[in-house]
Design a protein around this motif. Structure first.
Motif, PDB file in Angstrom:
ATOM      1  N   PHE A   1     -13.896-109.992 -34.117  1.00 19.11           N
ATOM      2  CA  PHE A   1     -12.720-110.819 -34.348  1.00 19.11           C
ATOM      3  C   PHE A   1     -13.171-112.078 -35.069  1.00 19.11           C
ATOM      4  N   THR A   2     -12.383-112.516 -36.032  1.00 15.22           N
ATOM      5  CA  THR A   2     -12.751-113.719 -36.777  1.00 15.22           C
ATOM      6  C   THR A   2     -12.054-114.965 -36.257  1.00 15.22           C
ATOM      7  N   ALA A   3     -11.040-114.773 -35.414  1.00 18.81           N
ATOM      8  CA  ALA A   3     -10.316-115.930 -34.883  1.00 18.81           C
ATOM      9  C   ALA A   3      -9.886-115.653 -33.447  1.00 18.81           C
ATOM     10  N   LEU A   4      -9.765-116.698 -32.665  1.00 18.36           N
ATOM     11  CA  LEU A   4      -9.337-116.559 -31.279  1.00 18.36           C
ATOM     12  C   LEU A   4      -7.958-115.910 -31.199  1.00 18.36           C
ATOM     13  N   GLN A   5      -7.067-116.232 -32.129  1.00 12.16           N
ATOM     14  CA  GLN A   5      -5.734-115.640 -32.119  1.00 12.16           C
ATOM     15  C   GLN A   5      -5.808-114.124 -32.283  1.00 12.16           C
ATOM     16  N   ASP A   6      -6.778-113.623 -33.054  1.00 13.64           N
ATOM     17  CA  ASP A   6      -6.963-112.183 -33.203  1.00 13.64           C
ATOM     18  C   ASP A   6      -7.323-111.540 -31.864  1.00 13.64           C
ATOM     19  N   VAL A   7      -8.164-112.210 -31.094  1.00 11.90           N
ATOM     20  CA  VAL A   7      -8.540-111.723 -29.766  1.00 11.90           C
ATOM     21  C   VAL A   7      -7.313-111.700 -28.866  1.00 11.90           C
ATOM     22  N   LEU A   8      -6.548-112.782 -28.868  1.00 16.46           N
ATOM     23  CA  LEU A   8      -5.353-112.865 -28.039  1.00 16.46           C
ATOM     24  C   LEU A   8      -4.330-111.797 -28.419  1.00 16.46           C
ATOM     25  N   ASP A   9      -4.133-111.582 -29.707  1.00 18.72           N
ATOM     26  CA  ASP A   9      -3.196-110.556 -30.162  1.00 18.72           C
ATOM     27  C   ASP A   9      -3.657-109.170 -29.739  1.00 18.72           C
ATOM     28  N   PHE A  10      -4.942-108.900 -29.917  1.00 20.40           N
ATOM     29  CA  PHE A  10      -5.480-107.566 -29.626  1.00 20.40           C
ATOM     30  C   PHE A  10      -5.414-107.247 -28.131  1.00 20.40           C
ATOM     31  N   TYR A  11      -5.703-108.242 -27.284  1.00 19.56           N
ATOM     32  CA  TYR A  11      -5.710-108.021 -25.839  1.00 19.56           C
ATOM     33  C   TYR A  11      -4.457-108.571 -25.151  1.00 19.56           C
ATOM     34  N   SER A  12      -3.360-108.669 -25.879  1.00 19.22           N
ATOM     35  CA  SER A  12      -2.133-109.237 -25.320  1.00 19.22           C
ATOM     36  C   SER A  12      -1.630-108.454 -24.120  1.00 19.22           C
ATOM     37  N   TYR A  13      -1.911-107.142 -24.045  1.00 18.02           N
ATOM     38  CA  TYR A  13      -1.461-106.344 -22.920  1.00 18.02           C
ATOM     39  C   TYR A  13      -2.103-106.813 -21.609  1.00 18.02           C
ATOM     40  N   VAL A  14      -3.315-107.331 -21.668  1.00 18.97           N
ATOM     41  CA  VAL A  14      -3.986-107.846 -20.478  1.00 18.97           C
ATOM     42  C   VAL A  14      -3.545-109.281 -20.207  1.00 18.97           C
ATOM     43  N   LEU A  15      -3.213-109.997 -21.247  1.00 20.78           N
ATOM     44  CA  LEU A  15      -2.948-111.426 -21.141  1.00 20.78           C
ATOM     45  C   LEU A  15      -1.483-111.756 -20.864  1.00 20.78           C
ATOM     46  N   LYS A  16      -0.646-110.761 -20.618  1.00 21.34           N
ATOM     47  CA  LYS A  16       0.761-111.020 -20.335  1.00 21.34           C
ATOM     48  C   LYS A  16       0.947-111.767 -19.027  1.00 21.34           C
ATOM     49  N   ARG A  17       0.082-111.533 -18.098  1.00 21.80           N
ATOM     50  CA  ARG A  17       0.147-112.166 -16.789  1.00 21.80           C
ATOM     51  C   ARG A  17      -1.095-113.026 -16.644  1.00 21.80           C
ATOM     52  N   PRO A  18      -0.970-114.237 -16.126  1.00 26.13           N
ATOM     53  CA  PRO A  18      -2.175-115.068 -15.974  1.00 26.13           C
ATOM     54  C   PRO A  18      -3.222-114.357 -15.120  1.00 26.13           C
ATOM     55  N   PHE A  19      -4.468-114.480 -15.525  1.00 28.56           N
ATOM     56  CA  PHE A  19      -5.545-113.849 -14.784  1.00 28.56           C
ATOM     57  C   PHE A  19      -5.668-114.491 -13.410  1.00 28.56           C
ATOM     58  N   SER A  20      -5.759-113.673 -12.401  1.00 30.28           N
ATOM     59  CA  SER A  20      -5.845-114.160 -11.033  1.00 30.28           C
ATOM     60  C   SER A  20      -7.296-114.452 -10.669  1.00 30.28           C
ATOM     61  N   TRP A  21      -7.577-115.693 -10.335  1.00 31.27           N
ATOM     62  CA  TRP A  21      -8.940-116.028  -9.927  1.00 31.27           C
ATOM     63  C   TRP A  21      -9.292-115.318  -8.643  1.00 31.27           C
TER      64      TRP A  21
ATOM     65  N   VAL B   1     -16.624-112.911 -32.131  1.00 31.95           N
ATOM     66  CA  VAL B   1     -16.652-112.499 -30.739  1.00 31.95           C
ATOM     67  C   VAL B   1     -16.642-110.981 -30.723  1.00 31.95           C
ATOM     68  N   HIS B   2     -17.586-110.383 -30.018  1.00 34.70           N
ATOM     69  CA  HIS B   2     -17.664-108.926 -29.924  1.00 34.70           C
ATOM     70  C   HIS B   2     -17.127-108.480 -28.574  1.00 34.70           C
TER      71      HIS B   2
END
Length: 159
Positions: free
Chosen positions: A7-27, A145-146
């Motif tokens: 990924f060349t940008a953080l937004q690309d990471v967020l877009d690609f993994y949006s299915y995981v990021l829909k709900r805040p990660f639970s600590w 980011v890999h």
């Protein structure tokens, strides 16, 4: 392509993994001994190989809207998908929903008996190497980011 995704940008990471990021990660989830985060299905199988019946771990899934569970059943490592629902969690194609993964684990204690609480040194070293690859790449000043390819984790319904 089974190699690391770049990924060349953080937004690309967020877009690609949006299915995981829909709900805040639970600590709380990250503190559970059985949650291993970003493992591939092959890394999970490697960790569980040779473990006793009922040994299990949860990890991120490559399937949108799911978390993967890997476990030992009849001497073989199996992979299942747990769907993230508005109410909580449920095994794929099962009607019953749970408010937390801990409740789900409790209800499936005949199958999910003992959490895997350690990473093998070999898998830990592979994960460390994957996390430090990159560092600029093409000379354009970007930090790459890999992350694992979602297609490389083959979580199957196992239930």
């Amino acid at each position: 392509d089974d190699g690391p995704r770049t990924f060349t940008a953080l937004q690309d990471v967020l877009d690609f993994y949006s299915y995981v990021l829909k709900r805040p990660f639970s600590w709380a989830l990250s503190k559970e001994a059985w949650f291993h985060g970003d493992l591939t299905s092959s890394e999970a199988a490697e960790l569980l190989d040779g473990q006793p019946e009922g040994t299990f771990l949860f990890r991120f899934s490559s399937f949108k809207g799911f978390i993967a569970v890997s476990y030992v059943e009849r001497g073989q490592v199996q992979h299942g998908k747990v769907e993230l629902t508005p109410v909580g969690y449920r095994f794929e194609n099962e009607p019953r929903q749970y408010k937390s993964l801990a409740h789900l684990v409790e209800d499936y204690k005949v199958l999910l008996i003992k959490p895997l609480q350690t990473l093998s040194l070999d898998v830990a070293q592979k994960r460390l190497r994957a996390s430090v690859r990159g560092g600029g790449g093409g000379g354009d000043g970007a930090t790459y980011v890999h992350l694992p390819s979602p297609q490389s984790a083959g979580a199957l319904p196992g239930f």
